[in-house]
Motif scaffolding. Structure first.
Motif, PDB file in Angstrom:
ATOM      1  N   ARG A   1      -1.490  -6.107  -0.556  1.00 39.92           N
ATOM      2  CA  ARG A   1      -1.811  -6.130   0.556  1.00 39.92           C
ATOM      3  C   ARG A   1      -3.289  -6.122   0.816  1.00 39.92           C
ATOM      4  O   ARG A   1      -4.039  -6.747   1.706  1.00 39.92           O
ATOM      5  N   HIS A   2      -3.667  -5.538  -0.292  1.00 36.68           N
ATOM      6  CA  HIS A   2      -5.373  -5.351  -0.302  1.00 36.68           C
ATOM      7  C   HIS A   2      -5.930  -6.665  -0.879  1.00 36.68           C
ATOM      8  O   HIS A   2      -6.950  -7.003  -0.166  1.00 36.68           O
TER       9      HIS A   2
ATOM     10  N   LYS B   1      -4.474  -9.597  -0.008  1.00 31.03           N
ATOM     11  CA  LYS B   1      -3.554 -10.374   0.824  1.00 31.03           C
ATOM     12  C   LYS B   1      -3.368 -11.399  -0.043  1.00 31.03           C
ATOM     13  O   LYS B   1      -3.576 -12.672   0.226  1.00 31.03           O
TER      14      LYS B   1
ATOM     15  N   LEU C   1       4.827  -0.663   3.159  1.00 33.59           N
ATOM     16  CA  LEU C   1       4.969  -1.002   4.725  1.00 33.59           C
ATOM     17  C   LEU C   1       6.137   0.243   5.269  1.00 33.59           C
ATOM     18  O   LEU C   1       6.848   0.503   4.476  1.00 33.59           O
TER      19      LEU C   1
ATOM     20  N   ASN D   1       3.138  -1.944  10.297  1.00 28.84           N
ATOM     21  CA  ASN D   1       1.702  -1.002  10.440  1.00 28.84           C
ATOM     22  C   ASN D   1       0.605  -1.679   9.359  1.00 28.84           C
ATOM     23  O   ASN D   1      -0.573  -0.870   9.525  1.00 28.84           O
ATOM     24  N   ASP D   2       0.847  -2.867   9.096  1.00 27.08           N
ATOM     25  CA  ASP D   2      -0.197  -3.576   8.480  1.00 27.08           C
ATOM     26  C   ASP D   2      -0.713  -4.622   9.532  1.00 27.08           C
ATOM     27  O   ASP D   2       0.056  -5.493  10.041  1.00 27.08           O
TER      28      ASP D   2
END
Length: 415
Positions: free
Chosen positions: A88-89, A91, A256, A271-272
């Motif tokens: 997620r960081h 992407k 997540l 929540n992202d």
């Protein structure tokens, strides 16, 4: 196209397909890439246990859209794409072949996997599940090559009943095992469950309730199923349909929020702020029951996908759609409108070979189950969406037309 502005979609089912097409409609200018686990993707799963299994529909006939429809919109589809990691960081996602793909926005539409029946003998041959086109093809090939005479279906939900119907049509003697007191116990009313049980029995399916499968017998190939009561049912094949589990492992790995599926808001957002989820893998909070719930239906997948596309493209949120479901068993069609999760009472309406059950929360209609009654299904959907009040005594009396049960209101009525 701009790679830095890619919308990446994990999955290639109903939700993923609708999302990709809706993104273009709503104005997404960057790349759109769908990652398909299967070599053959973009098909309608509900037909697998029905007309595809019986051979009434071909694989081309159950495609969601022709591949050219995606090509014309500049939508990329990568087959056999297994996601190994979501960062997620950065992407970025990493596939099992070590290919890395960056994204601006991401949607997880990974669907669900059948619950496995882990009992002695579950590793034997001729035991099938029915979730993918590959599953259906393996079962069809086995039937065509080996001409089995009998089958046991484990599970009395929609998949189990539909499969029992299809296998019977293919000439097999079918026994269905349901460990609860009746079929469809968790998803339909007692009267609808009883009606469909009778349809199955009239067509030759033997239904055994309070019958929990505890062992598969035989050598390398399954030859029978033993129940908790000690009954042994001989068979040439077994089909298991005991529900599904949402595919949430990628979301869990990326930390997540997961609660009965990948937890999302009304727009499908997790929540992202850059990650959405839709379809059978996703859940939304229900104020009616006070917890996150998943709605396993084509309609919900399509509706959520449209909301995600609008939100991602900063377009007005589309109108919410009423959940609906359907099931075909022999010559009988069940159609359900709305969610019967919070109701005070029901009204049953019988018209010849048509049956409908109406769920009310006091004066408010919240859901309807209709058997062989498409006009009642359409009427109910409109009544629920418009918030029309119905005269319940008239509704129970089939001498009154459905339109005559509407209590006159301000300006809108069902015609």
């Amino acid at each position: 196209m701009n790679k830095a502005n890619r919308f990446l979609i994990i999955g290639a089912g109903q939700a993923a397909s609708q999302l990709a097409l809706s993104l273009r409609k709503e104005g997404w200018q960057g790349d759109i890439t769908m990652l398909a686990v299967e070599a053959t993707s973009l098909y309608q799963k509900p037909f697998l246990s029905k007309s595809y299994l019986t051979g009434e529909k071909s694989s081309d006939a159950i495609r969601i859209k022709p591949l050219t429809a995606y090509q014309k919109k500049g939508i990329e589809i990568i087959d056999n794409a297994h996601v190994r990691k979501l960062d997620r960081h950065k992407k970025q996602i990493e596939l099992s072949n070590e290919q890395q793909l960056d994204y601006e926005k991401l949607a997880i539409c990974s669907g669900a996997t059948p619950r496995q029946l882990a009992i002695p003998g579950s590793d034997k041959q001729n035991i099938f599940y029915l979730n993918t086109l590959t599953d259906a093809n393996l079962l069809k090939q086995f039937i065509a090559q080996h001409r089995p005479q009998s089958a046991v279906v484990v599970g009395g939900g929609f998949i189990g009943l539909e499969a029992a119907s299809s296998l019977t049509k293919l000439g097999l003697n079918v026994t269905l095992l349901e460990h609860e007191e009746r079929v469809l116990n968790r998803v339909c009313s007692k009267s609808v469950g009883k009606y469909l049980s009778e349809i199955q029995k009239e067509n030759g399916v033997k239904i055994l309730t309070h019958s929990k499968a505890t062992e598969f017998t035989g050598g390398k190939k399954v030859e029978g199923v033993v129940t908790a009561a000690g009954l042994k049912v001989d068979c040439d094949l077994v089909l298991i349909g005991i529900g599904v589990q949402p595919n949430t492992h990628i979301a869990e790995q990326a930390e997540l929020k997961v609660d009965n599926g990948i937890a999302t808001d009304n727009n499908g957002l997790t929540n992202d702020p850059c990650i959405y989820a839709a379809g059978d893998c996703a859940s939304q909070f229900s104020t009616d029951i006070g917890q996150y719930m998943r709605i396993e239906s084509v309609q919900n997948a399509i509706s959520t996908a449209k909301r995600i596309a609008a939100h991602a493209c900063n377009q007005p949120e589309p109108k919410s759609e009423l959940p609906w479901f359907w099931s075909d068993q022999f010559d009988t069609k069940l159609q359900i409108a709305g969610l019967a999760s919070n109701y005070t009472h029901t009204i049953e309406r019988v018209e010849s070979n048509k049956l409908s059950l109406w769920y009310f929360s006091h004066e408010k209609l919240v859901a309807t189950e209709c058997i062989n009654h498409p006009s009642a299904f359409i009427f109910a959907k409109q009544a629920i969406v418009k918030g029309l009040r119905l005269e319940q005594e008239k509704l129970q009396n089939s001498e009154y037309a459905l339109a005559d049960t509407v209590i006159k209101q301000s300006e809108k009525e069902i015609v």
